[in-house]
Design a protein around this motif. Sequence first.
Motif, mmCIF file in Angstrom:
data_model
loop_
_atom_site.group_PDB
_atom_site.id
_atom_site.type_symbol
_atom_site.label_atom_id
_atom_site.label_comp_id
_atom_site.label_asym_id
_atom_site.label_seq_id
_atom_site.Cartn_x
_atom_site.Cartn_y
_atom_site.Cartn_z
ATOM 1 N N UNK A 101 -0.854 -15.927 4.023
ATOM 2 C CA UNK A 101 -0.272 -15.079 5.270
ATOM 3 C C UNK A 101 0.975 -14.732 5.416
ATOM 4 N N UNK A 102 1.803 -15.559 5.004
ATOM 5 C CA UNK A 102 3.339 -15.338 4.947
ATOM 6 C C UNK A 102 3.645 -14.073 3.987
ATOM 7 N N UNK A 103 3.281 -14.323 2.803
ATOM 8 C CA UNK A 103 3.399 -13.275 1.672
ATOM 9 C C UNK A 103 2.935 -11.829 2.280
ATOM 10 N N UNK A 104 1.617 -11.920 2.774
ATOM 11 C CA UNK A 104 1.011 -10.683 3.142
ATOM 12 C C UNK A 104 1.791 -9.968 4.331
ATOM 13 N N UNK A 105 2.394 -10.734 5.416
ATOM 14 C CA UNK A 105 3.096 -10.186 6.381
ATOM 15 C C UNK A 105 4.455 -9.676 5.921
ATOM 16 N N UNK A 106 4.961 -10.527 5.209
ATOM 17 C CA UNK A 106 6.129 -9.869 4.694
ATOM 18 C C UNK A 106 6.185 -8.781 3.823
ATOM 19 N N UNK A 107 5.269 -8.514 2.748
ATOM 20 C CA UNK A 107 5.212 -7.503 2.011
ATOM 21 C C UNK A 107 4.445 -6.267 2.652
ATOM 22 N N UNK A 179 1.019 -15.300 -4.370
ATOM 23 C CA UNK A 179 1.572 -13.985 -3.806
ATOM 24 C C UNK A 179 0.784 -13.072 -4.480
ATOM 25 N N UNK A 180 0.471 -13.040 -5.581
ATOM 26 C CA UNK A 180 -0.254 -11.923 -6.238
ATOM 27 C C UNK A 180 -1.911 -11.651 -5.555
ATOM 28 N N UNK A 181 -2.344 -12.560 -5.198
ATOM 29 C CA UNK A 181 -3.596 -12.506 -4.462
ATOM 30 C C UNK A 181 -3.420 -11.781 -3.197
ATOM 31 N N UNK A 182 -2.195 -12.010 -2.452
ATOM 32 C CA UNK A 182 -1.954 -11.334 -1.212
ATOM 33 C C UNK A 182 -1.337 -9.979 -1.319
ATOM 34 N N UNK A 206 1.007 7.156 -4.697
ATOM 35 C CA UNK A 206 2.516 7.173 -4.547
ATOM 36 C C UNK A 206 3.227 6.146 -4.100
ATOM 37 N N UNK A 207 2.776 6.104 -2.502
ATOM 38 C CA UNK A 207 3.300 5.276 -1.764
ATOM 39 C C UNK A 207 3.058 3.610 -2.081
ATOM 40 N N UNK A 208 2.042 3.267 -2.736
ATOM 41 C CA UNK A 208 1.469 2.094 -2.918
ATOM 42 C C UNK A 208 1.656 1.627 -4.270
ATOM 43 N N UNK A 209 2.262 2.504 -5.349
ATOM 44 C CA UNK A 209 2.261 2.314 -6.523
ATOM 45 C C UNK A 209 3.085 0.988 -6.771
ATOM 46 N N UNK A 210 4.306 0.944 -6.419
ATOM 47 C CA UNK A 210 5.143 -0.421 -6.613
ATOM 48 C C UNK A 210 4.424 -1.480 -6.041
ATOM 49 N N UNK A 211 3.761 -1.352 -5.154
ATOM 50 C CA UNK A 211 3.119 -2.698 -4.563
ATOM 51 C C UNK A 211 1.829 -3.105 -5.489
ATOM 52 N N UNK A 212 1.073 -2.045 -5.891
ATOM 53 C CA UNK A 212 0.180 -2.308 -6.908
ATOM 54 C C UNK A 212 0.688 -3.039 -8.241
ATOM 55 N N UNK A 213 1.579 -2.232 -8.521
ATOM 56 C CA UNK A 213 2.546 -2.879 -9.765
ATOM 57 C C UNK A 213 2.881 -4.433 -9.504
ATOM 58 N N UNK A 214 3.428 -4.486 -8.409
ATOM 59 C CA UNK A 214 3.982 -5.785 -7.815
ATOM 60 C C UNK A 214 2.769 -6.754 -8.098
ATOM 61 N N UNK A 215 1.666 -6.468 -7.501
ATOM 62 C CA UNK A 215 0.509 -7.384 -7.539
ATOM 63 C C UNK A 215 0.083 -7.538 -8.878
ATOM 64 N N UNK A 216 -0.027 -6.513 -9.647
ATOM 65 C CA UNK A 216 -0.493 -6.720 -11.060
ATOM 66 C C UNK A 216 0.614 -7.836 -11.890
#
Length: 654
Positions: A101-107, A179-182, A206-216
């Motif tokens: 929950x913490x990782x999801x809240x911050x990211x 963190x990847x799961x979140x 385009x907006x979430x590309x970095x977050x998708x790459x971060x998760x990956x």
Amino acid sequence: MIVAYLGSGALLAGLVMGGFAALLSFWAGSRENPVMVQVGRRAFYASAAMILMAGVLLEVALLTHDFSLAYVTEHTDLSTPVALVAAAFYGGQEGSLLYWALVLGLLGSASLVASSRLGPRLAGYAAGVMASILSFLLVILVLVASPFDLLAITPPDGLGLNPVLRDGGMLIHPPVVLAGFASFAIPFSFAAAALLAGRSDAAWIAHTRRFALMAWALQSTGLVLGMWWAYHVLGWGGYWGWDPVENVALMPWLATTAYLHSSQIQERRGRLRAWNFGLVILAFLLVVFGTFIVRSGVVPSVHTFAISEIGPWFFGFLAVCLVFSIALLAFRGGKLGRPGKPAPAVSREGAFVLQNLLLIGVVAVVFWGTVLPLVSGMLGQERVVGASYYERAAGPLFVAILALMAAGPLLPWRHAGTPLLRALRWPAGAAAIVLAVLLGAGVRSLPALVAIPLAAAAATTCLVEYGRMGIKLRASRRGWSHAATVILRKRRRYGAYLAHLGMVVLVTGIAGSHFWQQEQTVALMPGEQVSVGGYTLTYTGSDERQLADHTELVGSMRLGNQTLEPARASYAGLGGQSLTHVAISSTPIADVYVVLAGTNDDGSASFQVFVNPLVSWIWAGGAIIIFGVILGNVGERRRVFEPAVGRVPSAVPV
């Protein structure tokens, strides 16, 4: 008690603010009210701040050994090293959920900061979906599995950390995987919001590309670290056993790998819109499914938590997400197609489509192997598949993906012609040379003769692309500043090639260690030798050592100028639980991997000795992949689609 009350209060406040953020954001998005959308975002930030406060309080309770908290008592003791005490934050059910929950809240807060540029409707819906996911986690933390539950009587010491977790891997593998799961929830939230808003453009991509790459990237790192941890802790000579929990961590990674490739087609050609929505949704559903498997214990695994009340909650959440996603895709799916001719089959776009189908095929194979014990058990006879099933079913699909890695980057976006055949001569020649070398070395294993030449071909393709870049820059003769500008402008492309090269290195390591591993089990008297795979080891004797919280039986083996000390540790304070400490001598060529099985009455000691070729290539390949992702995307600024907003003229005629 003060920490418990403050922590519980912070979680309850976070739940109230998260629920408020969800309701207000959905309402504001439907009304396209930018002011209320901003208020909803701020409520989400407040919820994340409350979760952060709860996390700090739990960490303080752990580090101060506050055994009045049940969670601290169950997962630490006074003899646990400080670093592992801090890591106990995510070592149990309740703490790991709080960490998630913490990782999801911050990211999530970071992803919502600039979401206003997407328009109030999409931004509001995205905040609403994300706040709903966060609120679900907080409901569990408040009502079902709170890390701040108090004990009736405070014990003088805790139960301690599981011996398997008393390792440096505990500091790096679980937090990265969680963190990847979140992180997968962020692309899902924006994809669902785009569908709810009726937006089929690539703005959300385009907006979430970095977050998708971060998760990956986080999941990639977590998978490799998990392999490394299993390799040096469990003492079975391997690093991947197709365990159900390993599988559920792999499947979202496969789906996101497909999405990262197909999203380029939507950005460049406006195609595969429905496919991209489906892949992002599938990745998140697989995360929820994996969490249900881990938390419920319905499938036997060495990684799962004990059976608890959390499992049914995640099963219900999975059902809600599944129904919501199917309904959303069914309702909006008809508007996502693009009229016109289909893409040419022999083109880069066609290669991406085929690659995605192969990746989803692997997901299907792994999913079926994972749920088969559950499904067959419901029918009266539980069946479990082994590694051979995955190798036979998924192996050919992985080989085809490797072949596409060799040919796909050389294909043009439109119809391929004669230049393609000239370009393919380099990877084809490299594959032929490696195949000839393997045959000359006496290799007759068909999988090895297919996989390793294809890996060489894929590596050659990456090197050819780098060579082309160098030739172009040299031909331009415009100096180093121009070259640096070109590289920075195309860093996303060349970072992807570097990630491909890392994948080739990793695959080569897996192939080498799988096809040519050698193993021998021996019982040796002091002074006796054993030879395995060209390495000679001499047993010099055993010794029993008393450490702070456990005893170790250590067997000494001499390998050349090195002394290897495999051991068996016994924790008397934890009911006599024992743990294997493996001794590994690692080189780029092979690992010598020694396990002490025990000592015998006649003074001899029993060992398992493995020679694992090219294992270090796996860890090196993982590092290259992550470096390629970072190199290709850090500092990149891509224009986000901004919808046209009607403006009121400054002077309105009467």
